[in-house]
Scaffold this active site. Structure first.
Site, PDB file in Angstrom:
ATOM      1  N   HIS A 116       0.819  -1.216   0.000  1.00 28.39           N
ATOM      2  CA  HIS A 116       0.000   0.000   0.000  1.00 28.39           C
ATOM      3  C   HIS A 116       0.857   1.272   0.000  1.00 28.39           C
ATOM      4  O   HIS A 116       0.365   2.353  -0.327  1.00 28.39           O
ATOM      5  CB  HIS A 116      -0.983   0.002   1.182  1.00 28.39           C
ATOM      6  CG  HIS A 116      -0.374   0.277   2.517  1.00 28.39           C
ATOM      7  ND1 HIS A 116      -0.042  -0.718   3.408  1.00 28.39           N
ATOM      8  CD2 HIS A 116      -0.026   1.439   3.126  1.00 28.39           C
ATOM      9  CE1 HIS A 116       0.457  -0.182   4.506  1.00 28.39           C
ATOM     10  NE2 HIS A 116       0.488   1.130   4.356  1.00 28.39           N
ATOM     11  N   ASP A 165       0.305  -7.684   1.509  1.00 24.67           N
ATOM     12  CA  ASP A 165       0.690  -6.274   1.582  1.00 24.67           C
ATOM     13  C   ASP A 165       2.206  -6.114   1.605  1.00 24.67           C
ATOM     14  O   ASP A 165       2.739  -5.270   2.328  1.00 24.67           O
ATOM     15  CB  ASP A 165       0.066  -5.597   2.802  1.00 24.67           C
ATOM     16  CG  ASP A 165       0.055  -4.063   2.661  1.00 24.67           C
ATOM     17  OD1 ASP A 165       0.263  -3.575   1.528  1.00 24.67           O
ATOM     18  OD2 ASP A 165      -0.153  -3.385   3.674  1.00 24.67           O
ATOM     19  N   SER A 218       4.688   2.586   8.002  1.00 28.99           N
ATOM     20  CA  SER A 218       4.333   1.442   7.170  1.00 28.99           C
ATOM     21  C   SER A 218       5.516   1.017   6.310  1.00 28.99           C
ATOM     22  O   SER A 218       6.118   1.829   5.616  1.00 28.99           O
ATOM     23  CB  SER A 218       3.147   1.788   6.263  1.00 28.99           C
ATOM     24  OG  SER A 218       1.970   1.917   7.005  1.00 28.99           O
TER      25      SER A 218
END
Length: 464
Positions: free
Chosen positions: A118, A148, A222
Site C-alpha cells: 500500500h 501487503d 508502514s
C-alpha cells in the site's frame, strides 16, 4: 535579671543530668538486627530482584544495527482529482501528481528493499532516501497485495547496510521488540514495546496473521522494521488500530517468515507461489463445540477438503481437528493460515490431528492455489478439460460455490455452481491467477463478467 538567668541555667543543667542518668542506669538495651529475607509477594516492578538482576533492557545494539538499514520511501502517483473549469471547457480529465510516503527495509547489500504494497500502490515515480540523506530512484520488482508486501531495488555506488531476517515463529508474547521507521518524514526513528499477541486477523475472514505489538507506530512507519533485541527482522510494520489515524497502543506487522517467502518467490519466479493445505475449516470455541457435540474447544475443525488438494490426497477428513502444524500449536485458524503462508508449493507440513479422540500425524504436501473468492460471485476454481469440454469452451474458470449475499441473484439468472466464467473486464481468463490480475486493473470503475451459465448460454453482466 541576673537571678532569672541563673534559674534558667540551673533548670537546663538539671534536665540534662536527669536524662543522662535515665539512659545510663534505667533504660533497657534494644538491639537492631538487619536481615535479608525474600517476601512472599513482590510488587511487579521488583520481580527482577527476585532473580538477582537489576538490569533494564538495552536496545542500543539492535538500534545501531537497524537504523541505517531503514529507508524513507516516496511514492508519486497520478490522481484525476476534482475536475476544474478548464477540464470541463476543454473536455479533458487532467491528472495531478499525488505524494505518498512510507518506510522500507534494506535486506541485502545489493539494494533490495522490502516495504508494504500500500506504500507503493499506483506508483508513477518511486524514490528512496537512506538514513545518510542520500536519495536514489527505485525500481518496483514485484508486489503481493494479499500479504501487503512489495519489493524494490535501488542501484547504489557502495554496499548498503542491511537487516538480517530472524525467525518470526520463535518470537514470544511478551518479548521486547523495536519498531524502526520514518514517521512524519523524519530520518529513522526507534520506538520500543513488547509483542502483545501473534496470529492476529483484522479482516474478519481469518486470512491474516499479524504480529501485534505496543511499540509506537504512526503514519509513515508502514513498511518499516520490527526487530528483536538482537536486531533481527521479525516483522514488517503494516497497520495500526486507531480511530484517529495515530498510534493509540495497537500496531501490527507482517511476520518475517511470511515476508521472506513472498520476496524470495518474487525474486525467483516473478510472482508469489502460494501453497495451500486444501481444507475449508473454522476455529473451535465453546459454542461451536457444543453445536458439534464435542468437548474440544481448541484447534481448527475441518468442514471439508478441496478436490485434488494435498489435504484430500493425504487422507485429511471432515470432522478432523487440527491441533498442531510442524509441532507448532494451533489454537485458531490464524495460527494455521499464518504458518502455511510462510511455505510454498510442494513443501511438506506435518499435521497433528484429532480424529475420534485419537491423535495422529499426517504429512501433507502443499498444492498450488487453484481457488479464489471473487467479489460479487463466490469461490472459483481452475476449470478442468472435462469442465471446458462440457460447455464447449476453450478457456475459463469454474464457479464451485456462489457467495451467500448474491446466490439468489445468480440462480434467478440461471447461473449456478459449475458455470464457467470466460472473461473479466474484457480480459480472457484461464486460471484464478488471471482472475486476480484482471481484478487488479483499477482504471475501470465497473466490473464486466462474461460467462457460460448452467444451460450453456453465454451471458454478459456489468456491475458498477
Amino acid at each position: 535579671m541576673k537571678k532569672i538567668l541563673s534559674l534558667v541555667l540551673v533548670s537546663a543543667l538539671g534536665g540534662v543530668l536527669t536524662l543522662g542518668a535515665y539512659k545510663l542506669f534505667l533504660e533497657k538495651e534494644n538491639k537492631v538486627v538487619v536481615t535479608e529475607a525474600t517476601p512472599a509477594f513482590l510488587p511487579t516492578n521488583n520481580v527482577g530482584n527476585l532473580y538477582g538482576t537489576n538490569e533494564t533492557p538495552n536496545f542500543t545494539v539492535a538500534a545501531e544495527n537497524t537504523v541505517n538499514a531503514v529507508v524513507h520511501v516516496k511514492n508519486v502517483s497520478l490522481s484525476s482529482g476534482q475536475m476544474t473549469f478548464e477540464d470541463l471547457f476543454f473536455g479533458r480529465r487532467s491528472q495531478r501528481p499525488q505524494l505518498g510516503t512510507g518506510s522500507g527495509v534494506i535486506i541485502n547489500a545489493n539494494g533490495y528493499i522490502i516495504t508494504n504494497n500500500h506504500v507503493i500502490d499506483n506508483s508513477h515515480e518511486l524514490s528512496v532516501t537512506l538514513n545518510n540523506n542520500k536519495t536514489y530512484e527505485a525500481k518496483l520488482i514485484g508486489t503481493d497485495p494479499n500479504t501487503d508486501i512489495a519489493l524494490l531495488k535501488i542501484d547504489a555506488d557502495e554496499e548498503l547496510p542491511y537487516v538480517t531476517f530472524g525467525d518470526s515463529d520463535n518470537a514470544k508474547i511478551g518479548e521486547w521488540v523495536l519498531a524502526v521507521g520514518n514517521p512524519f518524514n523524519l530520518t529513522s526513528t526507534v520506538t520500543a514495546g513488547i509483542i502483545s499477541a501473534k496470529a492476529r486477523d483484522l479482516s474478519g475472514r481469518s486470512s491474516q496473521s499479524f504480529i501485534q505489538t505496543d511499540a509506537a507506530v504512526n503514519p509513515g512507519n508502514s513498511g518499516g522494521a520490527l526487530v528483536n533485541t538482537n536486531g533481527e527482522l521479525i516483522g514488517i510494520n503494516t497497520a495500526i488500530s486507531s480511530q484517529t489515524g495515530s498510534y493509540i497502543g495497537y500496531s501490527f506487522a507482517v511476520p518475517s517468515n511470511i515476508a521472506r517467502r513472498v520476496i524470495e518467490d518474487i525474486m525467483e519466479y516473478g510472482n508469489v507461489q502460494n501453497g495451500i493445505l486444501g481444507i475449508n475449516g473454522r476455529t473451535l470455541n465453546s459454542a461451536f463445540a457444543e453445536k458439534l457435540g464435542i468437548d474440544d474447544t481448541q484447534g481448527v475443525y475441518v468442514e471439508s477438503t478441496i478436490e485434488d488438494s494435498g489435504a484430500e490426497k493425504s487422507g485429511i477428513k471432515k470432522d478432523d481437528i487440527i491441533k498442531e502444524i510442524d509441532n507448532v500449536k494451533v489454537s485458531k485458524f490464524e495460527d494455521l493460515s499464518g504458518h502455511i503462508r510462510s511455505k510454498r508449493v510442494n513443501d511438506v507440513v506435518a499435521l497433528t490431528v484429532s480424529r475420534n479422540g485419537e491423535l495422529k500425524t499426517v504429512n501433507v504436501t502443499l498444492s498450488k492455489n487453484e481457488t479464489f473468492n471473487m467479489p460479487l460471485v463466490g469461490r472459483l476454481k481452475n476449470a478442468s478439460k472435462e469442465d471446458l469440454r462440457k460447455f464447449k469452451a476453450s478457456h475459463g474458470v469454474k464457479i464451485i460455490e456462489l457467495g451467500e449475499d448474491y446466490a439468489d441473484y445468480w440462480k434467478n439468472n440461471g447461473v449456478e455452481e459449475g458455470s464457467i466464467i470466460t472473461s473479466i473486464n474484457d480480459v480472457k481468463v484461464s486460471s484464478v491467477d488471471d482472475v486476480q490480475n484482471a481484478l487488479q486493473d483499477k482504471s475501470s470503475r465497473s466490473l464486466r463478467i462474461e460467462l457460460i451459465n448452467s444451460n450453456g448460454e453465454k451471458e454478459r453482466y456489468n456491475f458498477r
